[in-house]
Write a protein that holds these residues in place. Structure first.
Motif, PDB file in Angstrom:
ATOM      1  N   LEU A  25       0.826  -1.206   0.000  1.00  0.00           N
ATOM      2  CA  LEU A  25       0.000   0.000   0.000  1.00  0.00           C
ATOM      3  C   LEU A  25       0.864   1.262   0.000  1.00  0.00           C
ATOM      4  N   VAL A  26       1.972   1.243   0.752  1.00  0.00           N
ATOM      5  CA  VAL A  26       2.899   2.376   0.731  1.00  0.00           C
ATOM      6  C   VAL A  26       3.485   2.559  -0.665  1.00  0.00           C
ATOM      7  N   LEU A  27       3.872   1.463  -1.298  1.00  0.00           N
ATOM      8  CA  LEU A  27       4.421   1.525  -2.652  1.00  0.00           C
ATOM      9  C   LEU A  27       3.394   2.067  -3.637  1.00  0.00           C
ATOM     10  N   MET A  28       2.137   1.659  -3.502  1.00  0.00           N
ATOM     11  CA  MET A  28       1.075   2.169  -4.365  1.00  0.00           C
ATOM     12  C   MET A  28       0.873   3.669  -4.170  1.00  0.00           C
ATOM     13  N   CYS A  29       0.930   4.117  -2.922  1.00  0.00           N
ATOM     14  CA  CYS A  29       0.798   5.560  -2.636  1.00  0.00           C
ATOM     15  C   CYS A  29       1.930   6.339  -3.289  1.00  0.00           C
ATOM     16  N   PHE A  30       3.138   5.786  -3.233  1.00  0.00           N
ATOM     17  CA  PHE A  30       4.292   6.456  -3.829  1.00  0.00           C
ATOM     18  C   PHE A  30       4.132   6.558  -5.347  1.00  0.00           C
ATOM     19  N   LEU A  31       3.658   5.492  -5.974  1.00  0.00           N
ATOM     20  CA  LEU A  31       3.484   5.500  -7.426  1.00  0.00           C
ATOM     21  C   LEU A  31       2.287   6.346  -7.854  1.00  0.00           C
ATOM     22  N   TYR A  32       1.275   6.436  -7.004  1.00  0.00           N
ATOM     23  CA  TYR A  32       0.029   7.147  -7.354  1.00  0.00           C
ATOM     24  C   TYR A  32       0.162   8.658  -7.197  1.00  0.00           C
ATOM     25  N   SER A  33       0.861   9.095  -6.146  1.00  0.00           N
ATOM     26  CA  SER A  33       0.907  10.521  -5.818  1.00  0.00           C
ATOM     27  C   SER A  33       2.196  11.179  -6.315  1.00  0.00           C
ATOM     28  N   ALA A  34       2.047  12.174  -7.181  1.00  0.00           N
ATOM     29  CA  ALA A  34       3.212  12.922  -7.664  1.00  0.00           C
ATOM     30  C   ALA A  34       3.796  13.779  -6.561  1.00  0.00           C
ATOM     31  N   ASP A  35       2.949  14.268  -5.642  1.00  0.00           N
ATOM     32  CA  ASP A  35       3.428  15.105  -4.531  1.00  0.00           C
ATOM     33  C   ASP A  35       4.354  14.322  -3.606  1.00  0.00           C
ATOM     34  N   ILE A  36       4.006  13.072  -3.338  1.00  0.00           N
ATOM     35  CA  ILE A  36       4.858  12.236  -2.480  1.00  0.00           C
ATOM     36  C   ILE A  36       6.198  11.970  -3.163  1.00  0.00           C
ATOM     37  N   ARG A  37       6.164  11.732  -4.467  1.00  0.00           N
ATOM     38  CA  ARG A  37       7.402  11.446  -5.203  1.00  0.00           C
ATOM     39  C   ARG A  37       8.323  12.661  -5.249  1.00  0.00           C
ATOM     40  N   LYS A  38       7.751  13.868  -5.171  1.00  0.00           N
ATOM     41  CA  LYS A  38       8.569  15.074  -5.223  1.00  0.00           C
ATOM     42  C   LYS A  38       9.328  15.322  -3.927  1.00  0.00           C
ATOM     43  N   HIS A 261      -0.902  12.358   7.199  1.00  0.00           N
ATOM     44  CA  HIS A 261      -2.057  12.930   6.511  1.00  0.00           C
ATOM     45  C   HIS A 261      -1.982  12.731   5.001  1.00  0.00           C
ATOM     46  N   GLN A 262      -0.834  13.003   4.393  1.00  0.00           N
ATOM     47  CA  GLN A 262      -0.715  12.928   2.939  1.00  0.00           C
ATOM     48  C   GLN A 262      -0.901  11.500   2.440  1.00  0.00           C
ATOM     49  N   TYR A 263      -0.324  10.539   3.149  1.00  0.00           N
ATOM     50  CA  TYR A 263      -0.480   9.136   2.756  1.00  0.00           C
ATOM     51  C   TYR A 263      -1.903   8.646   3.023  1.00  0.00           C
ATOM     52  N   ARG A 264      -2.501   9.091   4.139  1.00  0.00           N
ATOM     53  CA  ARG A 264      -3.887   8.711   4.413  1.00  0.00           C
ATOM     54  C   ARG A 264      -4.808   9.174   3.294  1.00  0.00           C
ATOM     55  N   LYS A 265      -4.622  10.416   2.864  1.00  0.00           N
ATOM     56  CA  LYS A 265      -5.443  10.958   1.780  1.00  0.00           C
ATOM     57  C   LYS A 265      -5.220  10.182   0.488  1.00  0.00           C
ATOM     58  N   THR A 266      -3.965   9.807   0.219  1.00  0.00           N
ATOM     59  CA  THR A 266      -3.633   9.109  -1.026  1.00  0.00           C
ATOM     60  C   THR A 266      -4.235   7.712  -1.052  1.00  0.00           C
ATOM     61  N   TRP A 267      -4.041   6.931   0.031  1.00  0.00           N
ATOM     62  CA  TRP A 267      -4.567   5.564  -0.025  1.00  0.00           C
ATOM     63  C   TRP A 267      -6.089   5.536   0.044  1.00  0.00           C
ATOM     64  N   LYS A 268      -6.701   6.561   0.659  1.00  0.00           N
ATOM     65  CA  LYS A 268      -8.164   6.660   0.612  1.00  0.00           C
ATOM     66  C   LYS A 268      -8.641   6.965  -0.807  1.00  0.00           C
ATOM     67  N   ASP A 269      -7.894   7.834  -1.509  1.00  0.00           N
ATOM     68  CA  ASP A 269      -8.228   8.130  -2.916  1.00  0.00           C
ATOM     69  C   ASP A 269      -8.115   6.883  -3.781  1.00  0.00           C
TER      70      ASP A 269
END
Length: 299
Positions: A25-38, A261-269
């Protein structure tokens, strides 16, 4: 199998499933969110997640097999590879925790100069050192045949079978744990004590991270005690300490990622998107079935 071995095997299965789900799930959040990758810490979290996933799919299943069959699972070559990975991944994850603590220290204590002090290039240099440091010790151990199946932990790990090499192995083990785990503990203590002076709201997360470190030290403790020929360690205690070490693989995704917060929002999305797509597909199938029924009635 005794009742204790059944319980320990069940614990390993639960840890393995939760660790796999959480780290994926963490890996999916990293691949899904451009903000996290930045973000620069994202590199450290990605490295930590990579170590945790490899530990989950390589070491945990063999530990489970070792508990069930009470012998080395697979051949010597597989055991040597897994033992090499165990030493490398455990060290790498601890150093990644230290790198994340340095990043938090700079961000909280020096917020105005954070972006100039912690850039992608700096993070890449830290990760390069982390990998070089982590791979050097298992290479030495493998070259000296100090990797094998250890019945105390029911795992493929650092293990010396030759009595004549005992002194060298004791020195190697002491240096390895000092430069890897003790060094990481000192960095964690220094950085988070500095953070505590500036931001008290980090207390709960720091307490969790401190407990993670202590849990890993519980795994290290029997490793150092077993070097003494006087003290005998029960195999159940060795496996329990290994399970506690694996619990860090489970807790890392929540402490450093999923509860933020940022990861919670991403995995909920991500979950909402999957559920929405599933709902749309179900509606489309229902509509198609309804249309077919109407055509059949008309005919």
């Amino acid at each position: 199998m005794s009742i204790w071995e059944v319980i320990l095997a069940f614990v390993v299965v639960v840890l393995m499933l939760v660790a796999l789900l959480a780290n994926v799930l963490v890996l999916m959040c990293f691949l899904y969110s451009a903000d996290i990758r930045k973000q620069v810490p994202g590199l450290f979290i990605l490295n930590l997640t990579f170590c945790n996933l490899l530990m989950t799919v390589s070491n945990m299943p063999l530990t489970l097999a070792g508990i069930i069959y009470k012998s080395q699972p697979g051949g010597d070559q597989i055991c040597h590879i897994v033992g090499f990975l165990e030493t490398f991944l455990t060290t790498n994850s601890m150093l990644s925790m230290a790198a994340l603590s340095i990043d938090r220290w700079i961000a909280v204590v020096f917020p105005l100069s954070y972006h100039s002090k912690m850039r992608y290039r700096d993070a890449a240099l830290i990760l390069s050192y982390t990998w070089l440091h982590s791979v050097s010790f298992p290479i030495v151990a493998a070259s000296l045949s100090w990797v094998g199946f250890h019945h105390l932990y029911a795992s493929c790990t650092l293990y010396n079978k030759r009595p004549e090499d005992r002194t060298q192995f004791v020195i190697f083990t002491g240096v390895f744990h000092t430069l890897s785990f003790l060094l990481s503990l000192i960095v964690l203590c220094f950085t988070y004590l500095k953070v505590l002076k500036v931001a008290r709201f980090h207390c709960k997360r720091i307490d969790v991270i401190t407990m993670q470190t202590l849990v890993l030290l519980v795994d290290i403790h029997p490793r150092l005690v077993e070097l003494s020929s006087v003290v005998h360690i029960n195999s159940h205690w060795g496996i329990i300490s290994k399970c506690l070490a694996y619990s860090k693989v489970v807790s890392d995704p929540f402490v450093y990622s999923l509860l933020r917060h940022q990861y919670r929002k991403t995995w909920k999305d991500i979950i909402n998107k999957i559920l929405k797509r599933s709902s749309i597909n179900s509606s489309a199938l229902a509509s198609e079935s309804h249309n077919r029924n109407i055509l059949q009635l008309n005919e």
